[in-house]
Write an enzyme that holds these catalytic residues in place. Structure first.
Site, PDB file in Angstrom:
ATOM      1  N   ARG A 230      44.047  49.297  44.075  1.00  0.00           N
ATOM      2  CA  ARG A 230      44.035  47.847  44.182  1.00  0.00           C
ATOM      3  C   ARG A 230      42.635  47.302  43.915  1.00  0.00           C
ATOM      4  O   ARG A 230      41.647  48.049  43.849  1.00  0.00           O
ATOM      5  CB  ARG A 230      44.496  47.429  45.585  1.00  0.00           C
ATOM      6  CG  ARG A 230      46.005  47.564  45.784  1.00  0.00           C
ATOM      7  CD  ARG A 230      46.428  47.237  47.197  1.00  0.00           C
ATOM      8  NE  ARG A 230      47.881  47.024  47.290  1.00  0.00           N
ATOM      9  CZ  ARG A 230      48.538  46.847  48.429  1.00  0.00           C
ATOM     10  NH1 ARG A 230      47.882  46.862  49.590  1.00  0.00           N
ATOM     11  NH2 ARG A 230      49.854  46.647  48.417  1.00  0.00           N
ATOM     12  N   HIS A 231      42.550  45.990  43.779  1.00  0.00           N
ATOM     13  CA  HIS A 231      41.281  45.313  43.541  1.00  0.00           C
ATOM     14  C   HIS A 231      40.291  45.669  44.639  1.00  0.00           C
ATOM     15  O   HIS A 231      40.633  45.707  45.820  1.00  0.00           O
ATOM     16  CB  HIS A 231      41.504  43.797  43.492  1.00  0.00           C
ATOM     17  CG  HIS A 231      40.294  43.025  43.138  1.00  0.00           C
ATOM     18  ND1 HIS A 231      39.512  42.387  44.087  1.00  0.00           N
ATOM     19  CD2 HIS A 231      39.720  42.759  41.932  1.00  0.00           C
ATOM     20  CE1 HIS A 231      38.520  41.775  43.488  1.00  0.00           C
ATOM     21  NE2 HIS A 231      38.617  41.977  42.181  1.00  0.00           N
TER      22      HIS A 231
END
Length: 411
Positions: A230-231
């Site tokens: 994920r980011h």
């Protein structure tokens, strides 16, 4: 300008004392741009060359970073070896080294000595922590700098220990900065006529890459967690790697246009007004549901099918490919970035070009890296006017290494 090759750095002479990846990559970029690079190695060869003793493949990275260089051996601990280096530096434009801070000074061939000898010289130093500061003498390797720089702390999944990045990111990122530093100093020299000492610390070169992760710290007030795929700042969704029936695919659709396109690609346009997903803030707050929606679609089809559907609607995505796939990438081969060669020592390997494209300039084809000391006699005779008896004496005294044997590819 008459007789000059159509290469940006043609006519530039670089003395390359680089080792492993950081220094050699910087000078490889210079060589591919047309500079004459004289690679000086100890009599036993630099560390990556010596990996050939482990296996053929272990030594192959040397070939990736040292084509188009003239390789000589020189014992820089000997008085005659130092004198030869100084003679080479007198007419050189750049000297690059990535030894530990202080090594060159202790040998008596550091910046102050060489600058006095050749004021036009650009002297480039790569190190782990720089030439100053309380940590300058700490030993540094790619993995240890990944640890101390914070890169490792944000790599991996939340419920797992920190892990290093798979590739040697720190070595190569700092090597790129080292190249940029040399080019910047050479530009100034065009104006002033005087060279500079340029340094790049590995720790400092990678800090800006933490930008997304730092955003989390500024928002929450504590160190960010590991976020897996994920980011890094957990402030964008969808932004993840999703399963396919035959592997994985990376998908990012963080703005509303891309999100709308994604819903078309997966056949769920009825969710456009769903309050969980109706804007990017909602999608971040409902990150799990967003990821589950996409994974439910992607897991039922192949990577190729998923990529085709996403490409049709212009959603940023790419399959997660292994290195065998990457080495045979048709796009990079068509652009000349990758080229297969038959190396006399390492067999069939793929060689990268420089990623820096200077339009209108010629491009050098992939070249086989020279054997250890293969160009010693040539360099000493052509650049320093040494006779064969003089070179033979240096060889007998151990100042330079023996003539290299012919490489035979090991099975």
């Amino acid at each position: 300008m008459q007789g000059r090759r159509n290469l940006p750095l043609d006519g530039l002479t670089v003395i390359d004392l680089g080792q492993v990846y950081q220094g050699p990559y910087a000078t490889y970029l210079m060589a591919k741009a047309g500079a004459q690079v004289i690679k000086i190695e100890p009599l036993a060869g630099e560390p990556v060359r010596q990996r050939d003793s482990v296996s053929r493949g272990s030594g192959a990275p040397f070939a990736m970073l040292n084509g188009h260089k003239k390789c000589i051996t020189l014992d820089l601990k000997s008085a005659k070896g130092k004198e030869i280096l100084k003679r080479l530096v007198k007419d050189a434009d750049v000297l690059l080294e990535n030894y530990a801070p202080g090594v060159m000074d202790r040998l008596g061939i550091g910046w102050s000595v060489l600058h006095e000898l050749n004021p036009r010289l650009v002297y480039a130093s790569g190190s782990g922590y720089g030439l100053s500061g309380p940590d300058k003498d700490n030993l540094a390797m790619d993995v240890t700098v990944q640890a101390v720089s914070g890169l490792m702390s944000v790599t991996g999944f939340p419920d797992s220990p920190p892990v290093k990045a798979g590739p040697a990111l720190v070595d190569f990122m700092s090597g790129i900065h080292l190249y940029a530093g040399v080019m910047t100093a050479l530009y100034e020299r065009q104006i002033t006529g005087v060279g500079r000492l340029v340094e790049v610390a590995m720790q400092e070169a990678v800090f800006p890459a933490l930008a997304s992760n730092l955003a989390y710290m500024y928002d929450i007030g504590r160190a960010p967690p590991r976020t897996g795929n994920r980011h890094g700042g957990l402030s964008a969704a969808p932004y993840n790697v999703y399963p396919a029936s035959d592997g994985y695919i990376a998908i990012i659709a963080t703005n509303d246009k891309h999100w709308g396109n994604l819903l078309q690609a997966i056949g769920r346009t009825e969710l456009a007004d769903d309050p969980r997903f109706h804007d990017k803030v909602a999608r971040v707050r409902n990150m799990d549901e967003t990821d589950q929606l996409i994974a439910g679609w992607s897991s039922k089809i192949t990577r190729e099918e998923a990529c085709a559907a996403l490409a049709k609607f212009k959603v940023p995505s790419a399959p997660v490919r292994d290195l065998e796939e990457v080495c045979n990438d048709r796009h990079m081969h068509s652009r000349g970035m990758l080229e297969w060669i038959e190396h006399p020592q390492f067999g069939r390997i793929v060689i990268p070009d420089s990623p820096i494209r200077i339009h209108g300039a010629d491009r050098l084809p992939a070249a086989v890296s020279s054997r250890l000391g293969a160009n010693t006699d040539e360099v000493l005779s052509s650049m320093l006017d040494m006779s064969e008896p003089e070179i033979a004496t240096l060889r007998s005294e151990g100042v330079i290494g023996p003539r290299p044997p012919i490489h035979i590819v090991r099975e």
